[in-house]
Scaffold this active site. Structure first.
Site, mmCIF file in Angstrom:
data_model
loop_
_atom_site.group_PDB
_atom_site.id
_atom_site.type_symbol
_atom_site.label_atom_id
_atom_site.label_comp_id
_atom_site.label_asym_id
_atom_site.label_seq_id
_atom_site.Cartn_x
_atom_site.Cartn_y
_atom_site.Cartn_z
ATOM 1 N N CYS A 58 0.801 -1.218 0.000
ATOM 2 C CA CYS A 58 0.000 0.000 0.000
ATOM 3 C C CYS A 58 0.837 1.272 0.000
ATOM 4 O O CYS A 58 1.976 1.273 0.442
ATOM 5 C CB CYS A 58 -0.886 0.056 1.243
ATOM 6 S SG CYS A 58 -1.933 -1.382 1.441
ATOM 7 N N TYR A 62 14.286 -2.461 -3.589
ATOM 8 C CA TYR A 62 13.316 -2.713 -4.651
ATOM 9 C C TYR A 62 12.033 -1.879 -4.586
ATOM 10 O O TYR A 62 11.592 -1.349 -5.602
ATOM 11 C CB TYR A 62 12.950 -4.210 -4.637
ATOM 12 C CG TYR A 62 11.825 -4.576 -5.559
ATOM 13 C CD1 TYR A 62 11.953 -4.435 -6.932
ATOM 14 C CD2 TYR A 62 10.610 -5.035 -5.058
ATOM 15 C CE1 TYR A 62 10.914 -4.758 -7.789
ATOM 16 C CE2 TYR A 62 9.569 -5.357 -5.908
ATOM 17 C CZ TYR A 62 9.723 -5.213 -7.269
ATOM 18 O OH TYR A 62 8.695 -5.521 -8.112
ATOM 19 N N GLY A 74 0.938 -0.047 -4.962
ATOM 20 C CA GLY A 74 -0.307 -0.795 -4.953
ATOM 21 C C GLY A 74 -1.129 -0.480 -6.172
ATOM 22 O O GLY A 74 -1.398 0.699 -6.438
ATOM 23 N N ASN A 108 -0.732 1.459 5.670
ATOM 24 C CA ASN A 108 0.264 0.705 4.913
ATOM 25 C C ASN A 108 1.007 -0.190 5.896
ATOM 26 O O ASN A 108 1.576 0.296 6.863
ATOM 27 C CB ASN A 108 1.242 1.677 4.231
ATOM 28 C CG ASN A 108 2.460 0.987 3.646
ATOM 29 O OD1 ASN A 108 3.548 1.545 3.625
ATOM 30 N ND2 ASN A 108 2.300 -0.224 3.156
ATOM 31 N N GLY A 109 1.000 -1.475 5.642
ATOM 32 C CA GLY A 109 1.712 -2.401 6.520
ATOM 33 C C GLY A 109 0.869 -3.619 6.802
ATOM 34 O O GLY A 109 -0.095 -3.902 6.085
#
Ligand code: SF4
Length: 486
Positions: A26, A269, A52, A127-128
């Site tokens: 996310c 990445y 996302g 996010n997570g």
């Protein structure tokens, strides 16, 4: 609340162009105090699209109350109609990009989540991944909470709802003290915007400001600030809650300080190369990893070729250090993505060629070093190596700018289970055989940490989360280990 948008056609997340790589789950963004806050949030989400691609949503607030729009698909699909942004008035808004891994890709799982409480409305974008979400969920359901979605993020909403504290901030602090896991969260009420990071700061969150209006911005990465012309102010600190209202920014630190463990894979990445995270430009970090990789795993070759896009800066670093020319021996087709739905098996097999093409003029008759950022299952790597050989390469050596990925991530990154990770089930020699290369090498733990400005990896005090490489999980895995919360 206005109704959410109708679902649009969306590819199955197991689709053939899903590329066998780990995926970020996310991206989050928040705007406080700007005209057209929703439009700015949509721009931010667009810059964070790499985090996302399955769904996007925005909740805004104005004197008319809260408004939301959510949909399945890319940001450009969900917010392509100007009437949609016009339907999200107000000077504050938060938004979310989702890469669906928990729960199906259903509209009800798309964030921001919104709920009405005694104190008013609250929208939350997360996010997570919470490592005790399943355990907490069982407890909450037993206490009568009715979940609307299958995302673990909804746990925050219910914990806030049942908290006995009075104010929204105290309730939020009460909630975050009960969750475990990695979370960067942006929340919006009628009179404040809140940003917070988990105590270890695993996932990123940054604070910025628009120069003319003085509006505040929260975002997962600095690239979201750049697109809207905002200036970087600072990273939200691990374990910090920032509360933003018309009086400015307040900082609350409800946790005892611990050594931070930012996700090292963001540098390798996930993050966009033009972002700056925790003071490190991602592009420079990737180049330095390439330099270290060349020092550790030199090889006689004619050309250094990145696997685009994320392998490019590391390959540049490798080429600079080795003195071997850097060439674009693989060309990425940026227009392959999410428009093909349900192709046949034959087309599925050809998928890698639709995304990457070998550049014969660079590769023919050459000893090639391919530089990539990671090997997950190994299937994509094998196809790329085959393609490079078919274009006439005489030798193919592969150099990887991460250590071997041997363990799954439980902190918000979509990785396959351990048995599907090539490095978890093969030694180096058999991995090279599976991928079909003449030689294979990964950056060492120490080399990775050196590239990030450390002397090496200190096992007693690793400065980053690197659990998918080392198995050293810095946050307890409550659900996985079947422990009950108090
Ligand atoms: Fe990042 Fe790996 Fe840690 Fe997950 S396990 S947070 S991908 S370093």
């Amino acid at each position: 609340m206005i109704p959410s948008s109708a679902p649009v056609a969306v590819p199955d997340s197991s689709a053939p162009f899903r590329d066998g790589r780990p995926h970020e789950e996310c991206g989050v963004v928040g705007i406080w105090g700007a005209d057209e806050a929703a439009a700015l949030a949509a721009l931010g989400l667009h810059a964070l699209q790499h985090r996302g691609q399955e769904a996007a949503g925005i909740v805004s607030h104005s004197v008319e109350g809260f408004r939301q729009h959510k949909g399945l698909g890319l940001v450009g699909d969900v917010f392509n109609d100007p009437r949609v942004i016009a339907s999200l008035p107000g000077r504050s808004a938060i938004g979310h990009n989702r890469y669906a891994t928990t729960g199906a890709t259903l509209l009800r799982n798309v964030q921001p989540l919104f709920a009405e409480f005694e104190f008013g409305g609250l929208a939350v974008a997360h996010n997570g991944n919470l490592t005790n979400a399943g355990t907490l969920r069982k407890v909450l359901v037993r206490r009568g909470c009715i979940f609307q979605s299958t995302t673990d993020s909804e746990v925050f909403v219910h914990l806030i709802a049942i908290s006995l504290y009075e104010t929204v901030l105290d309730r939020l602090i009460d909630a975050v003290k009960q969750v475990k896991g990695a979370y960067s969260l942006v929340a919006l009420t009628s009179d404040m915007m809140i940003g917070l990071r988990d105590p270890l700061g695993v996932r990123p969150l940054i604070l910025g400001r628009l120069p003319h209006s003085g509006a505040w911005v929260l975002a997962s990465e600095t690239c979201a600030l750049d697109i809207m012309g905002a200036e970087f102010v600072r990273d939200v600190e691990p374990g910090e809650i920032v509360v933003i209202d018309d009086g400015g920014v307040r900082s609350i630190k409800p946790f005892s300080p611990v050594s931070p463990r930012f996700c090292v894979f963001e540098y390798i990445y996930f993050a966009r190369p033009d972002s700056v995270l925790e003071g490190h430009p991602v592009y420079t970090a990737r180049q330095k990893i390439g330099v270290e990789l060349a020092r550790e795993s030199a090889v006689d070759a004619d050309v250094i070729v990145p696997v685009p896009d994320s392998g490019v800066p590391a390959a540049m670093g490798f080429a600079m250090e080795s003195g071997i020319p850097f060439e674009m021996g693989i060309i990425r087709n940026h227009y392959v993505g999410r428009t093909f739905i349900e192709p046949t098996d034959h087309i599925r097999h050809l998928g890698v060629r639709m995304k990457h093409s070998a550049n014969r003029v660079v590769l023919e008759g050459k000893r090639v070093v391919l530089v990539d950022d990671s090997i997950v299952r190994g299937t994509t790597s094998r196809k790329i190596v085959d393609m490079v050989r078919a274009a006439g390469a005489t030798e193919v050596h592969m150099r990887i700018s991460s250590p071997p990925t041997r363990h799954p991530c439980f902190y918000g990154i979509d990785t396959p289970e351990e048995s599907k990770l090539l490095a978890a089930t093969h030694d180096l020699a058999s991995m090279a055989e599976v991928i079909g290369v003449d030689s294979l090498a990964f950056i060492s733990f120490d080399g990775l940490y050196r590239a990030l400005g450390h002397e090496g990896r200190d096992a007693m005090a690793a400065g980053y989360c690197d659990a998918c490489f080392t198995g050293d999980y810095p946050i307890e895995l409550v659900d996985k280990e079947g422990r009950l919360v108090a």
